[in-house]
Design an enzyme around this catalytic site. Structure first.
Site, PDB file in Angstrom:
ATOM      1  N   CYS A 223       0.559  28.737  27.357  1.00  0.00           N
ATOM      2  CA  CYS A 223       0.842  29.061  26.356  1.00  0.00           C
ATOM      3  C   CYS A 223       0.280  30.591  26.028  1.00  0.00           C
ATOM      4  O   CYS A 223       0.120  31.138  27.103  1.00  0.00           O
ATOM      5  CB  CYS A 223       0.542  28.116  25.180  1.00  0.00           C
ATOM      6  SG  CYS A 223      -1.260  28.055  24.956  1.00  0.00           S
ATOM      7  N   GLN A 224       0.614  31.064  24.659  1.00  0.00           N
ATOM      8  CA  GLN A 224       0.155  32.429  24.385  1.00  0.00           C
ATOM      9  C   GLN A 224      -1.584  32.483  24.536  1.00  0.00           C
ATOM     10  O   GLN A 224      -1.966  33.529  25.126  1.00  0.00           O
ATOM     11  CB  GLN A 224       0.502  32.981  23.165  1.00  0.00           C
ATOM     12  CG  GLN A 224       0.182  34.248  22.769  1.00  0.00           C
ATOM     13  CD  GLN A 224       1.077  35.434  23.708  1.00  0.00           C
ATOM     14  OE1 GLN A 224       2.136  34.794  24.338  1.00  0.00           O
ATOM     15  NE2 GLN A 224       0.808  36.445  23.761  1.00  0.00           N
TER      16      GLN A 224
END
Length: 295
Positions: A187-188
């Site tokens: 994810c980020q």
């Protein structure tokens, strides 16, 4: 959240080795971002006591102490669960650079679990996108209330929208990938992907790799990136992005030099000019209304 099969995202693993301590230090540093990006519907809710008044049942919120104790218990449970998951090798840890090597050399699949607002800005070439949380686009009264609260609690500054858990996340992954697939989950910033790893492991996936620090920790040479923006900018937004006051933009300004800084300085000056014009306009309108009343 446990009832949904989700790990508590308000907690992080306890470390026992130097390597784990360094990883957990970085995770703890991202806790504030996580709390701001979590959908309100999945955050811990205060405990209520039931009281009766003239035969009617009344719910009354308990004090902050009960709420804090509930958070502490939830955090302790998540620490044990996530620490055991990594320590026992249920999930393998990769740096962004190692993930890039694994994708190129061994054809492992990168599963991008970010919401669309982040993924559409930048993504890893050849990755598969299945978000675990997505922007809540409902317009009922409850959702609008959550969106307003999220906006007032910092969403206007960070640009983080109200998110909701995708109940179809597991079924979408299972439809696309067999249980023996090597999956690199990212994810980020690394927290939502860790939650996704736990969900996937509990569903029977055994070849899971977690990208430590998330895609934001990747350098330009680590991964092959596509999209209109740099990967490090995919998780920023709101007024802070517009003014260039995020850590990512400051780092970019240090590399790019004065030209990059002047752009955001001009935006800041523009904001002050617009605010000043609105203030003067409001004064003129006030005087005009006062003159009308006096006549």
């Amino acid at each position: 959240m446990d009832s949904m099969g989700l790990p508590s995202l308000n907690a992080l693993p306890v470390s026992h080795s130097k390597f784990q301590r360094e990883r957990c230090t970085k995770l703890w540093g991202k806790l504030h971002y996580l709390n701001s990006s979590m959908p309100l519907s999945l955050k811990l809710s205060p405990t209520f006591r039931i009281h009766r008044f003239h035969g009617r049942v009344i719910q009354m919120q308990t004090g902050d102490e009960d709420y804090d104790l509930k958070q502490m218990r939830d955090m302790a449970a998540a620490k044990r669960r996530w620490d055991a998951m990594i320590r026992e090798g249920k999930v393998n840890v990769l740096t962004p650079r190692e993930a890039g090597y694994a994708i190129q050399l061994s054809s492992k699949i990168l599963l991008d679990v970010r919401p669309s607002v982040e993924q559409k800005k930048a993504w890893v070439k050849g990755s598969t996108w299945i978000p675990i949380f997505e922007v809540d686009d409902r317009s009922d009264i409850g959702t609008l209330s959550k969106k307003f609260t999220n906006f007032m609690m910092g969403g206007w500054w960070s640009g983080v929208p109200t998110l909701t858990y995708d109940n179809q996340f597991l079924s979408k992954v299972e439809e696309k990938f067999p249980k023996d697939t090597d999956l690199i989950v990212a994810c980020q910033r690394g927290l939502r992907s860790l939650a996704a790893c736990e969900l996937l492991y509990n569903a029977g996936y055994r070849n899971l790799f977690w990208v430590q620090g998330g895609l934001e920790a990747a350098e330009e040479e680590d991964l092959v990136i596509e999209g209109p923006q740099p990967l490090k900018f995919a998780g920023i937004g709101g007024v802070s992005e517009f003014l260039g006051w995020t850590d990512q933009q400051r780092a970019a300004a240090a590399k790019e030099g004065w030209g990059y800084r002047l752009l955001f300085s001009a935006r800041l000056i523009g904001v002050f000019l617009v605010a000043d014009a609105l203030f003067l306009g409001a004064q003129q309108v006030g005087r005009y209304i006062q003159d009308i009343r006096s006549h």
